[in-house]
Enzyme design. Structure first.
Site, PDB file in Angstrom:
ATOM      1  N   ARG A  48      -5.616  -1.930   9.078  1.00 52.92           N
ATOM      2  CA  ARG A  48      -5.636  -3.382   8.928  1.00 52.92           C
ATOM      3  C   ARG A  48      -5.805  -4.047  10.296  1.00 52.92           C
ATOM      4  O   ARG A  48      -6.783  -3.775  10.956  1.00 52.92           O
ATOM      5  CB  ARG A  48      -4.363  -3.854   8.222  1.00 52.92           C
ATOM      6  CG  ARG A  48      -4.532  -5.222   7.600  1.00 52.92           C
ATOM      7  CD  ARG A  48      -3.415  -5.568   6.679  1.00 52.92           C
ATOM      8  NE  ARG A  48      -3.564  -4.927   5.386  1.00 52.92           N
ATOM      9  CZ  ARG A  48      -2.783  -5.166   4.347  1.00 52.92           C
ATOM     10  NH1 ARG A  48      -1.791  -6.018   4.462  1.00 52.92           N
ATOM     11  NH2 ARG A  48      -2.989  -4.572   3.209  1.00 52.92           N
TER      12      ARG A  48
ATOM     13  N   ASP B 223       5.088  -5.119   6.167  1.00 53.70           N
ATOM     14  CA  ASP B 223       5.601  -6.447   6.542  1.00 53.70           C
ATOM     15  C   ASP B 223       5.572  -7.434   5.374  1.00 53.70           C
ATOM     16  O   ASP B 223       6.495  -8.239   5.219  1.00 53.70           O
ATOM     17  CB  ASP B 223       4.852  -7.002   7.751  1.00 53.70           C
ATOM     18  CG  ASP B 223       3.374  -7.194   7.480  1.00 53.70           C
ATOM     19  OD1 ASP B 223       2.802  -6.399   6.730  1.00 53.70           O
ATOM     20  OD2 ASP B 223       2.788  -8.158   8.017  1.00 53.70           O
TER      21      ASP B 223
ATOM     22  N   ASP C 280      -0.108   2.173   8.465  1.00 56.41           N
ATOM     23  CA  ASP C 280      -0.651   1.424   9.604  1.00 56.41           C
ATOM     24  C   ASP C 280       0.183   1.516  10.882  1.00 56.41           C
ATOM     25  O   ASP C 280      -0.310   1.204  11.962  1.00 56.41           O
ATOM     26  CB  ASP C 280      -0.806  -0.060   9.238  1.00 56.41           C
ATOM     27  CG  ASP C 280      -1.725  -0.278   8.048  1.00 56.41           C
ATOM     28  OD1 ASP C 280      -2.551   0.614   7.777  1.00 56.41           O
ATOM     29  OD2 ASP C 280      -1.615  -1.328   7.387  1.00 56.41           O
TER      30      ASP C 280
ATOM     31  N   ARG D 164       0.594  -4.647  -5.434  1.00 53.52           N
ATOM     32  CA  ARG D 164       0.499  -5.909  -4.704  1.00 53.52           C
ATOM     33  C   ARG D 164       0.679  -6.951  -5.811  1.00 53.52           C
ATOM     34  O   ARG D 164      -0.088  -6.984  -6.767  1.00 53.52           O
ATOM     35  CB  ARG D 164      -0.846  -6.029  -4.017  1.00 53.52           C
ATOM     36  CG  ARG D 164      -1.117  -4.834  -3.088  1.00 53.52           C
ATOM     37  CD  ARG D 164      -1.915  -5.232  -1.888  1.00 53.52           C
ATOM     38  NE  ARG D 164      -2.518  -4.081  -1.237  1.00 53.52           N
ATOM     39  CZ  ARG D 164      -2.004  -3.497  -0.150  1.00 53.52           C
ATOM     40  NH1 ARG D 164      -0.890  -3.948   0.383  1.00 53.52           N
ATOM     41  NH2 ARG D 164      -2.620  -2.475   0.403  1.00 53.52           N
TER      42      ARG D 164
ATOM     43  N   GLY E  36       0.842  -1.203   0.000  1.00 54.39           N
ATOM     44  CA  GLY E  36       0.000   0.000   0.000  1.00 54.39           C
ATOM     45  C   GLY E  36       0.870   1.243   0.000  1.00 54.39           C
ATOM     46  O   GLY E  36       1.864   1.303   0.726  1.00 54.39           O
TER      47      GLY E  36
ATOM     48  N   ASP F  87       2.429  -0.485  11.876  1.00 57.60           N
ATOM     49  CA  ASP F  87       2.332  -1.805  12.513  1.00 57.60           C
ATOM     50  C   ASP F  87       3.638  -2.613  12.452  1.00 57.60           C
ATOM     51  O   ASP F  87       3.604  -3.830  12.582  1.00 57.60           O
ATOM     52  CB  ASP F  87       1.190  -2.607  11.851  1.00 57.60           C
ATOM     53  CG  ASP F  87       1.399  -2.791  10.355  1.00 57.60           C
ATOM     54  OD1 ASP F  87       2.304  -2.150   9.785  1.00 57.60           O
ATOM     55  OD2 ASP F  87       0.666  -3.584   9.746  1.00 57.60           O
TER      56      ASP F  87
ATOM     57  N   THR G 254       4.284   2.466   5.541  1.00 56.23           N
ATOM     58  CA  THR G 254       2.874   2.058   5.613  1.00 56.23           C
ATOM     59  C   THR G 254       2.151   3.003   6.559  1.00 56.23           C
ATOM     60  O   THR G 254       2.723   3.410   7.572  1.00 56.23           O
ATOM     61  CB  THR G 254       2.705   0.607   6.123  1.00 56.23           C
ATOM     62  OG1 THR G 254       1.341   0.400   6.520  1.00 56.23           O
ATOM     63  CG2 THR G 254       3.583   0.283   7.316  1.00 56.23           C
TER      64      THR G 254
HETATM   65  P1  ADP Z   1       2.708  -4.448   2.711  1.00 55.02           P
HETATM   66  O1  ADP Z   1       4.126  -4.532   2.298  1.00 55.02           O
HETATM   67  O2  ADP Z   1       2.200  -3.042   2.749  1.00 55.02           O
HETATM   68  O3  ADP Z   1       2.427  -5.249   3.960  1.00 55.02           O
HETATM   69  P2  ADP Z   1       1.505  -6.566   1.109  1.00 55.02           P
HETATM   70  O4  ADP Z   1       1.265  -7.475   2.263  1.00 55.02           O
HETATM   71  O5  ADP Z   1       0.431  -6.444   0.082  1.00 55.02           O
HETATM   72  O6  ADP Z   1       1.815  -5.066   1.546  1.00 55.02           O
HETATM   73  O7  ADP Z   1       2.861  -7.042   0.406  1.00 55.02           O
HETATM   74  C1  ADP Z   1       3.340  -6.371  -0.737  1.00 55.02           C
HETATM   75  C2  ADP Z   1       3.846  -7.382  -1.721  1.00 55.02           C
HETATM   76  O8  ADP Z   1       4.965  -8.087  -1.152  1.00 55.02           O
HETATM   77  C3  ADP Z   1       2.859  -8.489  -2.093  1.00 55.02           C
HETATM   78  O9  ADP Z   1       1.950  -8.079  -3.074  1.00 55.02           O
HETATM   79  C4  ADP Z   1       3.804  -9.554  -2.603  1.00 55.02           C
HETATM   80  O10 ADP Z   1       4.252  -9.265  -3.887  1.00 55.02           O
HETATM   81  C5  ADP Z   1       4.980  -9.422  -1.623  1.00 55.02           C
HETATM   82  N1  ADP Z   1       4.808 -10.361  -0.502  1.00 55.02           N
HETATM   83  C6  ADP Z   1       4.033 -10.217   0.587  1.00 55.02           C
HETATM   84  N2  ADP Z   1       4.111 -11.287   1.404  1.00 55.02           N
HETATM   85  C7  ADP Z   1       4.943 -12.151   0.798  1.00 55.02           C
HETATM   86  C8  ADP Z   1       5.416 -13.464   1.105  1.00 55.02           C
HETATM   87  N3  ADP Z   1       5.043 -14.093   2.229  1.00 55.02           N
HETATM   88  N4  ADP Z   1       6.253 -14.053   0.235  1.00 55.02           N
HETATM   89  C9  ADP Z   1       6.637 -13.425  -0.897  1.00 55.02           C
HETATM   90  N5  ADP Z   1       6.236 -12.195  -1.249  1.00 55.02           N
HETATM   91  C10 ADP Z   1       5.389 -11.557  -0.430  1.00 55.02           C
HETATM   92  O1  F6P Z   2      -1.651  -1.355   4.710  1.00 57.15           O
HETATM   93  C1  F6P Z   2      -2.183  -0.112   4.327  1.00 57.15           C
HETATM   94  C2  F6P Z   2      -3.669  -0.215   4.086  1.00 57.15           C
HETATM   95  O2  F6P Z   2      -4.138   1.074   3.714  1.00 57.15           O
HETATM   96  C3  F6P Z   2      -4.484  -0.774   5.246  1.00 57.15           C
HETATM   97  O3  F6P Z   2      -4.720   0.194   6.253  1.00 57.15           O
HETATM   98  C4  F6P Z   2      -5.723  -1.220   4.540  1.00 57.15           C
HETATM   99  O4  F6P Z   2      -6.351  -2.279   5.236  1.00 57.15           O
HETATM  100  C5  F6P Z   2      -5.201  -1.711   3.211  1.00 57.15           C
HETATM  101  O5  F6P Z   2      -3.932  -1.107   3.020  1.00 57.15           O
HETATM  102  C6  F6P Z   2      -6.090  -1.402   2.026  1.00 57.15           C
HETATM  103  O6  F6P Z   2      -5.526  -1.976   0.906  1.00 57.15           O
HETATM  104  P1  F6P Z   2      -5.997  -1.693  -0.600  1.00 57.15           P
HETATM  105  O7  F6P Z   2      -5.413  -0.380  -1.009  1.00 57.15           O
HETATM  106  O8  F6P Z   2      -5.451  -2.837  -1.356  1.00 57.15           O
HETATM  107  O9  F6P Z   2      -7.494  -1.625  -0.575  1.00 57.15           O
END
Ligand code: ADP
Ligand code: F6P
Length: 319
Positions: free
Chosen positions: A172, A103, A128, A72, A11, A130, A126
C-alpha cells in the site's frame, strides 16, 4: 472479565490463524470463554459468533489466511454500524474484544471504545509492516519470503532472455516489502514510496547493465512515480529494451506462515489476553527489540513508519 471475542479484520495475513489459536487458548487457560467472530466487523454487526475451544483451534497454526474469515466492512464506518456491533457484543455477554488487523481496523476499534465503552486490544496483522509500535507485523515475514521466492524465479528467466523486469510488490503506502525484498533478491533498482524515484538513475542503471542483460526493478505499489506499469512505460518511452512487467499481487498474502510469523502471532495473541485482563483498552500489543510493547491505537497510525535507517543505508550501498 468472563468472555472475550476474537476477530481478524482488513486484509488477511499469514499468521492470523496462529493469533486466533493463541488468543483463544490463553483466554481459556485464564478461565474465560473465547468467542470467535466470523468475517471481521461484518460478522460482529451480524452477531456471527463461534465459541472457540482447543479442538476448534487445533490444526490451524500452519495454514495461511484466517479460519474466522475477514472483511472490509462498509457499515462499520458509520456510527449506526458500530452501535449494532456493540449491541451484539453486549447481548453475547462479551467483556473485551481482541482485533487482529491493520490501521483501519484499529481506527474502527478506537471508535467502538469511544462510543460504547467496549474494551478493545489490538494485535498488528498486515503484510505491509506499516504500523508504528512494533518492529514487525504478523504476515510480513511470510510475505517477503514469498515475494523473494517469486522474484528469484523471475530472475532465472530474466537472465536467460536478457530482459528488464519491472516487478510490483504490495505494501500500500509503505515500501517495507519492496525495500527488503529488493535487497534480498539483489535487485538492480528499488522504487519505494518513502523516497523520490529517480527515473534518470534507473535509465542509467539499465544502460550500464548493457543491452541484452538482465535487470530486476522492484517497485512498491504505492510509489509516487506509479506502479510497475507506469514506471515501465516511462522507461520504455526512452529506451529500446526487451522488458516485461510482473505484478505479484495477492500471492503475497497467502501460503503457510513462516515460523517467525507463527511465533510472533502466538506471542502477541497470548499477550493481548493478559492486557485485557489487566483492564487496559485501546492499545496495540507489539514487539520491539524482542520485548512486548504497548502502544495506544492512535500512535500506531499517527505517523508513517519509516524504513529502518540501516536498511536504507544497505540499499544505498548495495543496490
Ligand atoms: P486494515 O485494517 O488492514 O488497515 P482496512 O483499512 O480495510 O484494513 O480496515 C478494515 C475495516 O476496519 C474496514 O473495512 C472498516 O470496517 C473498519 N475501519 C477502517 N477505518 C475505519 C474508520 N476510520 N472508522 C471506522 N471503521 C473503520
Ligand atoms: O493491506 C494489505 C494489502 O495486501 C495491501 O498491501 C494492498 O494494497 C491491499 O491490501 C490489497 O487489498 P485487497 O485485498 O482489498 O485488494
Amino acid at each position: 472479565m468472563k468472555r472475550v471475542a476474537i476477530l481478524t479484520s482488513g486484509g488477511d495475513a499469514p499468521g492470523m490463524n496462529a493469533f486466533i489459536r493463541a488468543a483463544a487458548r490463553a483466554a481459556i487457560q485464564a478461565g474465560l470463554d473465547a468467542l470467535g467472530v466470523r468475517r471481521g466487523y461484518a460478522g460482529l454487526i451480524d452477531g456471527d459468533f463461534l465459541p472457540l475451544d482447543r479442538r476448534l483451534t487445533a490444526n490451524r497454526i500452519a495454514k495461511g489466511g484466517t479460519f474466522l474469515g475477514t472483511a472490509r466492512c462498509e457499515k462499520f464506518y458509520s456510527a449506526q454500524g458500530r452501535a449494532a456491533a456493540a449491541d451484539q457484543l453486549r447481548k453475547a455477554g462479551v467483556d473485551g474484544l481482541l482485533v487482529c488487523g491493520g490501521d483501519g481496523s484499529f481506527q474502527g476499534a478506537q471508535l467502538l471504545h469511544a462510543e460504547h465503552g467496549i474494551s478493545v486490544v489490538g494485535v498488528p496483522g498486515t503484510i505491509d509492516n506499516d504500523l508504528c509500535g512494533t518492529d514487525f507485523t504478523i504476515g510480513y515475514d511470510t510475505a517477503i519470503n514469498t515475494a523473494a521466492e517469486a522474484i528469484d524465479r523471475i530472475r532465472d528467466t530474466a537472465e536467460s532472455h536478457g530482459r528488464v523486469f519491472f516487478i510490483e510488490v504490495m505494501g500500500r503506502h509503505a515500501g517495507h516489502i519492496a525495500m527488503e525484498v529488493g535487497i534480498a533478491c539483489g535487485a538492480e533498482f528499488i522504487a519505494v514510496p518513502e523516497s523520490v524515484t529517480k527515473l534518470d538513475l534507473l535509465r542509467r542503471r539499465i544502460v550500464e547493465q548493457g543491452s541484452g542483460r538482465r535487470t530486476i526493478v522492484v517497485v512498491g505499489e504505492g510509489d509516487e512515480a506509479g506502479g510497475a506499469r507506469d514506471i515501465a512505460a516511462a522507461i520504455n518511452k526512452d529506451l529500446d529494451i526487451d522488458s516485461r512487467i510482473t505484478i505479484l499481487g495477492h500471492i503475497q498474502r497467502g501460503g503457510a506462515p513462516t515460523v517467525r510469523d507463527r511465533i510472533l502471532a502466538s506471542n502477541l495473541g497470548a499477550a493481548a489476553v493478559q492486557v485485557l485482563l489487566d483492564g487496559r483498552s485501546n492499545v496495540m500489543v507489539g514487539e520491539v527489540g524482542g520485548e512486548l510493547r504497548f502502544t495506544e491505537f492512535r500512535h500506531t497510525w499517527g505517523r508513517h513508519k519509516d524504513i529502518p535507517k540501516q536498511i536504507e543505508r544497505l540499499a544505498e550501498l548495495l543496490v
